[in-house]
Design an enzyme around this catalytic site. Structure first.
Site, PDB file in Angstrom:
ATOM      1  N   GLY A 243      -7.832   9.534   9.330  1.00  0.00           N
ATOM      2  CA  GLY A 243      -8.137   9.663  10.751  1.00  0.00           C
ATOM      3  C   GLY A 243      -9.121  10.762  11.085  1.00  0.00           C
ATOM      4  O   GLY A 243      -9.375  11.030  12.261  1.00  0.00           O
TER       5      GLY A 243
ATOM      6  N   ASN B  34      -9.405   2.261   9.107  1.00  0.00           N
ATOM      7  CA  ASN B  34      -8.739   1.856  10.336  1.00  0.00           C
ATOM      8  C   ASN B  34      -9.346   2.552  11.540  1.00  0.00           C
ATOM      9  O   ASN B  34      -9.978   1.942  12.397  1.00  0.00           O
ATOM     10  CB  ASN B  34      -7.231   2.146  10.219  1.00  0.00           C
ATOM     11  CG  ASN B  34      -6.423   1.601  11.391  1.00  0.00           C
ATOM     12  OD1 ASN B  34      -6.942   1.236  12.437  1.00  0.00           O
ATOM     13  ND2 ASN B  34      -5.125   1.516  11.227  1.00  0.00           N
ATOM     14  N   THR B  35      -9.192   3.897  11.585  1.00  0.00           N
ATOM     15  CA  THR B  35      -9.570   4.642  12.784  1.00  0.00           C
ATOM     16  C   THR B  35     -11.049   4.494  13.141  1.00  0.00           C
ATOM     17  O   THR B  35     -11.400   4.419  14.325  1.00  0.00           O
ATOM     18  CB  THR B  35      -9.218   6.132  12.598  1.00  0.00           C
ATOM     19  OG1 THR B  35      -7.871   6.229  12.144  1.00  0.00           O
ATOM     20  CG2 THR B  35      -9.360   6.893  13.896  1.00  0.00           C
TER      21      THR B  35
ATOM     22  N   LYS C  19       0.877  -1.170   0.000  1.00  0.00           N
ATOM     23  CA  LYS C  19       0.000   0.000   0.000  1.00  0.00           C
ATOM     24  C   LYS C  19       0.911   1.215   0.000  1.00  0.00           C
ATOM     25  O   LYS C  19       1.572   1.519   0.997  1.00  0.00           O
ATOM     26  CB  LYS C  19      -0.917   0.029   1.221  1.00  0.00           C
ATOM     27  CG  LYS C  19      -1.734   1.318   1.274  1.00  0.00           C
ATOM     28  CD  LYS C  19      -2.469   1.548   2.567  1.00  0.00           C
ATOM     29  CE  LYS C  19      -2.697   3.036   2.754  1.00  0.00           C
ATOM     30  NZ  LYS C  19      -3.513   3.350   3.929  1.00  0.00           N
TER      31      LYS C  19
ATOM     32  N   ALA D  38      -9.418   5.849   3.677  1.00  0.00           N
ATOM     33  CA  ALA D  38      -9.300   6.930   4.661  1.00  0.00           C
ATOM     34  C   ALA D  38     -10.521   7.847   4.703  1.00  0.00           C
ATOM     35  O   ALA D  38     -11.110   8.177   3.674  1.00  0.00           O
ATOM     36  CB  ALA D  38      -8.052   7.793   4.430  1.00  0.00           C
ATOM     37  N   GLY D  39     -10.864   8.266   5.922  1.00  0.00           N
ATOM     38  CA  GLY D  39     -11.863   9.296   6.132  1.00  0.00           C
ATOM     39  C   GLY D  39     -13.245   8.819   6.552  1.00  0.00           C
ATOM     40  O   GLY D  39     -14.042   9.598   7.056  1.00  0.00           O
TER      41      GLY D  39
END
Lengths: 259, 88
Positions: free
Chosen positions: A162, A210-211, A101, A188-189
């Site tokens: 994040g 992830n977050t 990645k 992301a986001g």
């Protein structure tokens, strides 16, 4: 009703369209349970120095079995193409795969990608035989260039890493999906299940997050919610939504009303 | 304290011996004194690491795992020992 086809990247099939990160969990046990609840078959990992003063159990291979879950090493934290290439090579040297990645950051506050360095690193890594999944912004031209460079997947953001702000630019993400032939994974986001669902409704091939899971009050429950949301958004996309109208249209017949 | 790391701890498997020739190498940014003549495998074992879980970069070049046994640790070498950790 036809069953959906599997997500396929670089000739490898995945039963889930959800890819999850392994960072920021309160414990390795919580991470393992959340991954299981998410249904993800691919997870991202970072390459870092071993802390020689601490226990060596912190290495992720003590907690994840690469025979059961596909590990995707990232180049997170790199600010130059040269650094990203170095990290990618280290990740490949672990001997699990030649996938990476690719992430080259250009700005500390927004963590937005340096698209010029990302493209340069992608060209280098593709030339070295890597399967490159490139994190980028939602710029259509950059996405096209990354595909031209031979990336195996292009991964536009929904919003900054994040941030949990959700899909800020559905139009350009949809345009990227329309224009590219390689898989498009939004990376992301995403902040909560509705964000994941809305993102999948744009027709993209998958989501990497992830977050949103790791920082939820109950990560295992949020992982399950994301699994359902990704599946629901995909189904809604395949089903084809009704047109938006500015006026109401009654759902019950006008005929047969009493005099 | 010839074999001590920066925290003063003795690496696992290292033997105290005044007669041993010592060399300085850099491991993950810290200068360490080691006895001369170790292989990379022995270096990893002396640090309590399992070679199969470690990726070794020696003087900015990745060292193939098959070469850990046959590669000597030499004075002035700089090692980066990395592994996978949680990340997004």
């Amino acid at each position: 009703m036809q069953a959906d086809v599997a997500l396929e990247i670089a000739g490898r099939r995945f039963g889930s369209r959800l890819i999850v990160g392994t960072g920021k969990y309160r414990s390795n046990e919580a991470m393992e349970q959340a991954i299981a609840a998410s249904g993800a078959e691919m997870v991202t990992v970072a390459v870092r120095r071993i802390d020689l003063d601490r226990t060596h159990e912190e290495g992720i291979l003590h907690h994840l079995d690469p025979g059961r879950i596909f590990l995707l090493p990232n180049t997170a934290g790199c600010y130059t193409a040269e650094d990203a290439v170095r990290y990618a090579r280290l990740g490949r040297a672990a001997g699990l795969s030649d996938w990476v990645k690719l992430e080259v950051i250009g700005d500390q506050r927004t963590l937005l990608p340096d698209v010029f360095a990302t493209l340069a690193a992608a060209q280098q890594l593709v030339g070295e035989g890597f399967k490159v999944l490139a994190y980028t912004n939602e710029d259509v031209v950059t996405a096209l260039r990354l595909e031209d460079a031979g990336c195996s997947a292009v991964m536009p953001l929904a919003s900054p890493i994040g941030s949990g702000l959700g899909l800020v630019n559905p139009y350009f993400v949809r345009e990227i999906k329309t224009r590219l032939h390689c898989p498009v994974i939004v990376d992301a986001g995403v902040g909560t299940a509705s964000d994941a669902c809305e993102t999948m409704e744009q027709g993209v091939d998958g989501i990497l997050m992830n977050t949103a899971i790791a920082e939820a009050t109950d990560p295992v429950r949020m992982a399950q919610a994301m699994r359902l949301a990704v599946a629901a958004g995909r189904e809604a996309y395949l089903a084809g939504r009704m047109p938006r109208r500015e006026v109401a249209v009654p759902s019950s017949p006008l005929a047969g009303m009493l005099a | 304290m010839p074999l001590a790391g920066r925290d003063g701890a003795w690496p696992h498997g290292a033997r105290r011996g005044e007669e041993q020739a010592m060399i300085e190498v850099t491991v993950n940014g810290d200068v360490r004194e080691l006895e001369a003549g170790l292989s990379v495998t022995q270096l990893l074992e002396s640090l309590g690491l399992q070679p199969r879980l470690v990726v070794v970069e020696r003087n900015r070049e990745i060292l193939d795992r098959a070469r850990y046994d046959g590669t000597p640790v030499e004075a002035g070498d700089s090692f980066e020992l990395v592994h996978f950790v949680g990340g997004g």
